[in-house]
Motif scaffolding. Structure first.
Motif, PDB file in Angstrom:
ATOM      1  N   ILE A   1       0.872  -1.177   0.000  1.00 20.68           N
ATOM      2  CA  ILE A   1       0.000   0.000   0.000  1.00 20.68           C
ATOM      3  C   ILE A   1       0.902   1.218   0.000  1.00 20.68           C
ATOM      4  CG2 ILE A   1      -1.542   1.425   1.409  1.00 20.68           C
ATOM      5  CD1 ILE A   1      -2.906  -1.101   2.375  1.00 20.68           C
ATOM      6  N   GLN A   2       0.632   2.178  -0.867  1.00 22.91           N
ATOM      7  CA  GLN A   2       1.366   3.437  -0.846  1.00 22.91           C
ATOM      8  C   GLN A   2       0.527   4.497  -0.168  1.00 22.91           C
ATOM      9  OE1 GLN A   2       3.743   4.790  -4.221  1.00 22.91           O
ATOM     10  NE2 GLN A   2       2.815   6.813  -4.062  1.00 22.91           N
ATOM     11  N   VAL A   3       1.138   5.178   0.799  1.00 23.53           N
ATOM     12  CA  VAL A   3       0.480   6.274   1.502  1.00 23.53           C
ATOM     13  C   VAL A   3       1.065   7.582   0.966  1.00 23.53           C
ATOM     14  CG1 VAL A   3      -0.147   7.233   3.739  1.00 23.53           C
ATOM     15  CG2 VAL A   3       0.359   4.787   3.529  1.00 23.53           C
ATOM     16  N   GLY A   4       0.231   8.377   0.327  1.00 25.03           N
ATOM     17  CA  GLY A   4       0.683   9.632  -0.270  1.00 25.03           C
ATOM     18  C   GLY A   4       0.662   9.550  -1.786  1.00 25.03           C
ATOM     19  N   ALA A   5      -0.133  10.431  -2.404  1.00 23.25           N
ATOM     20  CA  ALA A   5      -0.275  10.403  -3.857  1.00 23.25           C
ATOM     21  C   ALA A   5      -0.115  11.791  -4.460  1.00 23.25           C
ATOM     22  CB  ALA A   5      -1.640   9.813  -4.250  1.00 23.25           C
ATOM     23  N   GLY A   6       0.661  12.644  -3.779  1.00 26.80           N
ATOM     24  CA  GLY A   6       0.913  13.992  -4.298  1.00 26.80           C
ATOM     25  C   GLY A   6       2.001  13.974  -5.359  1.00 26.80           C
ATOM     26  N   GLY A   7       2.767  15.061  -5.455  1.00 29.51           N
ATOM     27  CA  GLY A   7       3.785  15.162  -6.488  1.00 29.51           C
ATOM     28  C   GLY A   7       4.833  14.071  -6.384  1.00 29.51           C
ATOM     29  N   MET A   8       5.459  13.923  -5.209  1.00 26.51           N
ATOM     30  CA  MET A   8       6.446  12.869  -5.026  1.00 26.51           C
ATOM     31  C   MET A   8       5.773  11.500  -5.067  1.00 26.51           C
ATOM     32  SD  MET A   8       9.647  12.628  -4.830  1.00 26.51           S
ATOM     33  CE  MET A   8      10.840  11.307  -4.612  1.00 26.51           C
ATOM     34  N   GLY A   9       4.557  11.439  -4.553  1.00 28.19           N
ATOM     35  CA  GLY A   9       3.823  10.188  -4.582  1.00 28.19           C
ATOM     36  C   GLY A   9       3.612   9.675  -5.990  1.00 28.19           C
ATOM     37  N   GLN A  10       3.370  10.581  -6.930  1.00 27.67           N
ATOM     38  CA  GLN A  10       3.168  10.153  -8.316  1.00 27.67           C
ATOM     39  C   GLN A  10       4.456   9.604  -8.912  1.00 27.67           C
ATOM     40  OE1 GLN A  10       0.860  12.473 -10.970  1.00 27.67           O
ATOM     41  NE2 GLN A  10      -0.690  12.990  -9.468  1.00 27.67           N
ATOM     42  N   ALA A  11       5.602  10.206  -8.551  1.00 31.86           N
ATOM     43  CA  ALA A  11       6.880   9.648  -9.008  1.00 31.86           C
ATOM     44  C   ALA A  11       7.058   8.225  -8.488  1.00 31.86           C
ATOM     45  CB  ALA A  11       8.034  10.535  -8.552  1.00 31.86           C
ATOM     46  N   TRP A  12       6.654   8.011  -7.244  1.00 32.53           N
ATOM     47  CA  TRP A  12       6.749   6.670  -6.682  1.00 32.53           C
ATOM     48  C   TRP A  12       5.767   5.701  -7.336  1.00 32.53           C
ATOM     49  CZ3 TRP A  12       9.797   3.899  -3.465  1.00 32.53           C
ATOM     50  CH2 TRP A  12      10.838   4.590  -2.842  1.00 32.53           C
ATOM     51  N   LEU A  13       4.614   6.170  -7.731  1.00 32.29           N
ATOM     52  CA  LEU A  13       3.653   5.281  -8.404  1.00 32.29           C
ATOM     53  C   LEU A  13       4.219   4.774  -9.726  1.00 32.29           C
ATOM     54  CD1 LEU A  13       0.429   7.271  -7.549  1.00 32.29           C
ATOM     55  CD2 LEU A  13       0.960   4.935  -6.783  1.00 32.29           C
ATOM     56  N   HIS A  14       4.902   5.634 -10.463  1.00 33.94           N
ATOM     57  CA  HIS A  14       5.592   5.181 -11.677  1.00 33.94           C
ATOM     58  C   HIS A  14       6.681   4.167 -11.315  1.00 33.94           C
ATOM     59  CE1 HIS A  14       3.687   7.867 -14.561  1.00 33.94           C
ATOM     60  NE2 HIS A  14       3.905   8.904 -13.759  1.00 33.94           N
TER      61      HIS A  14
ATOM     62  N   ILE B   1      -3.983   2.550  -2.361  1.00 36.45           N
ATOM     63  CA  ILE B   1      -3.404   3.883  -2.180  1.00 36.45           C
ATOM     64  C   ILE B   1      -4.188   4.603  -1.091  1.00 36.45           C
ATOM     65  CG2 ILE B   1      -2.896   6.116  -3.250  1.00 36.45           C
ATOM     66  CD1 ILE B   1      -2.804   4.704  -5.941  1.00 36.45           C
ATOM     67  N   VAL B   2      -3.466   5.253  -0.184  1.00 37.09           N
ATOM     68  CA  VAL B   2      -4.075   6.049   0.880  1.00 37.09           C
ATOM     69  C   VAL B   2      -3.638   7.497   0.725  1.00 37.09           C
ATOM     70  CG1 VAL B   2      -4.177   6.454   3.366  1.00 37.09           C
ATOM     71  CG2 VAL B   2      -4.195   4.111   2.481  1.00 37.09           C
ATOM     72  N   ASP B   3      -4.590   8.410   0.809  1.00 35.39           N
ATOM     73  CA  ASP B   3      -4.275   9.837   0.816  1.00 35.39           C
ATOM     74  C   ASP B   3      -5.416  10.546   1.529  1.00 35.39           C
ATOM     75  OD1 ASP B   3      -2.218  11.744  -1.016  1.00 35.39           O
ATOM     76  OD2 ASP B   3      -4.039  12.746  -0.316  1.00 35.39           O
ATOM     77  N   LEU B   4      -5.093  11.604   2.270  1.00 30.33           N
ATOM     78  CA  LEU B   4      -6.143  12.373   2.932  1.00 30.33           C
ATOM     79  C   LEU B   4      -7.106  12.983   1.923  1.00 30.33           C
ATOM     80  CD1 LEU B   4      -4.083  14.166   5.732  1.00 30.33           C
ATOM     81  CD2 LEU B   4      -5.560  12.151   5.943  1.00 30.33           C
ATOM     82  N   ASN B   5      -6.624  13.209   0.710  1.00 28.46           N
ATOM     83  CA  ASN B   5      -7.457  13.683  -0.394  1.00 28.46           C
ATOM     84  C   ASN B   5      -7.830  12.484  -1.252  1.00 28.46           C
ATOM     85  OD1 ASN B   5      -8.465  14.692  -2.831  1.00 28.46           O
ATOM     86  ND2 ASN B   5      -7.117  16.469  -2.833  1.00 28.46           N
ATOM     87  N   LEU B   6      -9.072  12.035  -1.143  1.00 29.97           N
ATOM     88  CA  LEU B   6      -9.495  10.825  -1.847  1.00 29.97           C
ATOM     89  C   LEU B   6      -9.387  10.983  -3.357  1.00 29.97           C
ATOM     90  CD1 LEU B   6     -10.415   8.026  -1.053  1.00 29.97           C
ATOM     91  CD2 LEU B   6     -12.790   8.792  -1.281  1.00 29.97           C
ATOM     92  N   GLU B   7      -9.606  12.195  -3.854  1.00 34.94           N
ATOM     93  CA  GLU B   7      -9.473  12.417  -5.293  1.00 34.94           C
ATOM     94  C   GLU B   7      -8.024  12.252  -5.735  1.00 34.94           C
ATOM     95  OE1 GLU B   7     -11.859  12.662  -7.582  1.00 34.94           O
ATOM     96  OE2 GLU B   7     -13.120  12.161  -5.847  1.00 34.94           O
TER      97      GLU B   7
ATOM     98  N   THR C   1      -8.914   7.037   2.665  1.00 32.59           N
ATOM     99  CA  THR C   1      -8.276   8.082   3.462  1.00 32.59           C
ATOM    100  C   THR C   1      -7.759   7.526   4.786  1.00 32.59           C
ATOM    101  OG1 THR C   1     -10.390   8.674   4.473  1.00 32.59           O
ATOM    102  CG2 THR C   1      -9.751   9.873   2.473  1.00 32.59           C
ATOM    103  N   ASP C   2      -8.017   6.241   5.060  1.00 33.18           N
ATOM    104  CA  ASP C   2      -7.674   5.618   6.343  1.00 33.18           C
ATOM    105  C   ASP C   2      -6.771   4.413   6.105  1.00 33.18           C
ATOM    106  OD1 ASP C   2      -8.336   3.441   8.571  1.00 33.18           O
ATOM    107  OD2 ASP C   2      -8.712   5.423   9.436  1.00 33.18           O
TER     108      ASP C   2
ATOM    109  N   VAL D   1      -5.572  -1.509   5.205  1.00 35.62           N
ATOM    110  CA  VAL D   1      -4.716  -2.646   5.560  1.00 35.62           C
ATOM    111  C   VAL D   1      -5.574  -3.860   5.880  1.00 35.62           C
ATOM    112  CG1 VAL D   1      -3.192  -3.553   7.366  1.00 35.62           C
ATOM    113  CG2 VAL D   1      -2.705  -1.339   6.315  1.00 35.62           C
ATOM    114  N   ALA D   2      -6.621  -3.665   6.688  1.00 37.30           N
ATOM    115  CA  ALA D   2      -7.497  -4.775   7.048  1.00 37.30           C
ATOM    116  C   ALA D   2      -8.207  -5.351   5.825  1.00 37.30           C
ATOM    117  CB  ALA D   2      -8.517  -4.312   8.090  1.00 37.30           C
ATOM    118  N   SER D   3      -8.482  -4.508   4.858  1.00 35.66           N
ATOM    119  CA  SER D   3      -9.229  -4.940   3.675  1.00 35.66           C
ATOM    120  C   SER D   3      -8.380  -5.709   2.676  1.00 35.66           C
ATOM    121  CB  SER D   3      -9.851  -3.718   2.992  1.00 35.66           C
ATOM    122  OG  SER D   3     -10.464  -4.072   1.774  1.00 35.66           O
ATOM    123  N   VAL D   4      -7.164  -5.205   2.391  1.00 33.07           N
ATOM    124  CA  VAL D   4      -6.376  -5.811   1.305  1.00 33.07           C
ATOM    125  C   VAL D   4      -5.195  -6.651   1.794  1.00 33.07           C
ATOM    126  CG1 VAL D   4      -7.032  -3.938  -0.233  1.00 33.07           C
ATOM    127  CG2 VAL D   4      -4.846  -3.805   0.968  1.00 33.07           C
ATOM    128  N   GLU D   5      -4.861  -6.584   3.082  1.00 30.46           N
ATOM    129  CA  GLU D   5      -3.805  -7.397   3.691  1.00 30.46           C
ATOM    130  C   GLU D   5      -2.492  -7.334   2.899  1.00 30.46           C
ATOM    131  OE1 GLU D   5      -5.420 -11.308   4.153  1.00 30.46           O
ATOM    132  OE2 GLU D   5      -6.702 -10.710   5.835  1.00 30.46           O
TER     133      GLU D   5
END
Length: 388
Positions: A17-30, A43-49, A67-68, A73-77
């Protein structure tokens, strides 16, 4: 002997699971998508969009998002967590993950201060899980070659890094206090520890802001560190130095009793070894021609993610394991304290004050008890040997 839990399978993709999908987060997603040994499962982010946009970037729009963290974690293990959040969130995200039984690879710095980083080192001990900091510029084959060349130079005496860039980031960096020291200097500070295979003793630092700077906080700094064995490391950096800019890795010079080595940060390093009369000797006689080509460590975040996966499979302690990484953050904190006080600062004093703060502010009884069990901070940090 491994100091953390390894995964049961040595070849199945590591589900993260990646926590954070902002600018640096997008680099990590690639980065996640490019690594065949990693499977992103949420993916977890306080901003669901932002999390949903991250799923698009990864190439899997139906990927679970939330967002949680703990509910996902409990859902996808998952098998592990990637913490690509802002520094203020590193301590809570990493603590929750470790105590959920999950290893963590987190963006630098380990936490927003040394006290929180010590708490996370103790939490890793309590849980038996790996916490690795992605000190990404350490993953550089040229830096590895430079460290090899250092072995040809006899007794080492001085190291220097000149850093000169002029980026217009916009946003939070241009409003930060101590922006250069906090956001960038940790990279060369960490690299010099790797290069010398020694730890710092003390520092004197001054920082300032040139009249033309577009940063609110100090964007330039000069620091002299004393390392074990009497070696001196000089850092001279600026983030508002237009023209003739250095590499993002800086320009390096390393000198010893038998010669010097240079690295411009972007190309292969060069070395010149001398004889007893300080005359250059041929590469064949210096040993430079005999240096073996070592396996690639990868490049940047690609290399740190690969090292994380390998460690989870083999138990080998990676570069960036939290105990080894804390001292790099301590160098930053000590440099800031020095420039604010106008005095030379001992690293052990920084560690001691951070330890007292960690004990006073720790919310978990088990982590506090682990901290209390340390006979010394430096000893506890050096107890986990970092693999070369």
């Amino acid at each position: 002997m491994s100091t953390f839990r390894t995964l049961a399978s040595a070849d199945a993709p590591v589900r993260v699971i990646q926590v954070g999908a902002g600018g640096m987060g997008q680099a990590w997603l690639h980065n996640d998508r490019a690594n065949p040994d990693v499977e992103l499962v949420g993916i977890v982010d306080l901003n669901l969009e932002a999390a949903r946009a991250g799923a698009e970037v990864y190439g899997s729009p139906s990927l679970p998002v939330s967002t949680d963290l703990l509910s996902l974690v409990a859902s996808v293990e998952p098998d592990a967590i990637l913490d690509i959040t802002v520094p203020v969130a590193h301590h809570p995200v990493t603590t929750d993950s470790l105590f959920a039984g999950l290893p963590v690879l987190g963006e630098k710095p380990a936490a927003q201060n040394v006290a929180e980083a010590l708490s996370l080192a103790a939490a890793a001990e309590v849980t038996g899980e790996l916490f690795m900091v992605s000190q990404s510029r350490r993953y550089n084959d040229q830096l590895v070659a430079y460290r090899q060349q250092a072995g040809l130079l006899g007794s080492l005496g001085t190291v220097s890094t000149q850093f000169a860039k002029a980026p217009h980031f916009g946003g939070f960096r241009e409003e930060m206090d101590n922006v250069l020291l906090l956001d960038m200097a940790i990279h060369p500070f960490d690299s010099v520890r790797y290069l010398l295979d020694r730890d710092p003793i003390a520092v004197y630092c001054e920082s300032y802001n040139p009249s033309w700077s577009w940063y609110r906080g100090d964007a330039a700094a000069s620091a002299i560190f004393e390392f074990e064995g009497g070696i001196r490391y000089t850092y001279d950096g600026s983030w508002c130095a237009p023209g003739l800019e250095t590499s993002w890795n800086g320009a390096w010079r390393l000198s010893g009793s038998q010669g010097s080595a240079l690295w411009d940060g972007d190309h292969e390093p060069t070395v010149e070894v001398t004889d007893s009369a300080s005359r250059p000797v041929a590469p064949a006689e210096s040993g430079a021609a005999d240096l073996p080509t070592l396996p690639s460590v990868g490049d940047g975040i690609e290399g740190s993610l690969a090292a994380f996966v390998s460690s989870l499979r083999t138990g080998a302690v990676p570069d960036g394991e939290v105990h080894g990484n804390v001292m790099s953050l301590a160098m930053v904190e000590a440099a800031i304290e020095s420039k604010e006080s106008g005095s030379r600062i001992l690293i052990d004093d920084v560690l001691s004050r951070a330890y007292e703060t960690a004990l006073a502010t720790e919310k978990r009884d088990d982590v506090r008890a682990q901290l209390e069990s340390w006979s010394s901070v430096r000893g506890a940090l050096q107890a986990v040997a970092v693999s070369a």
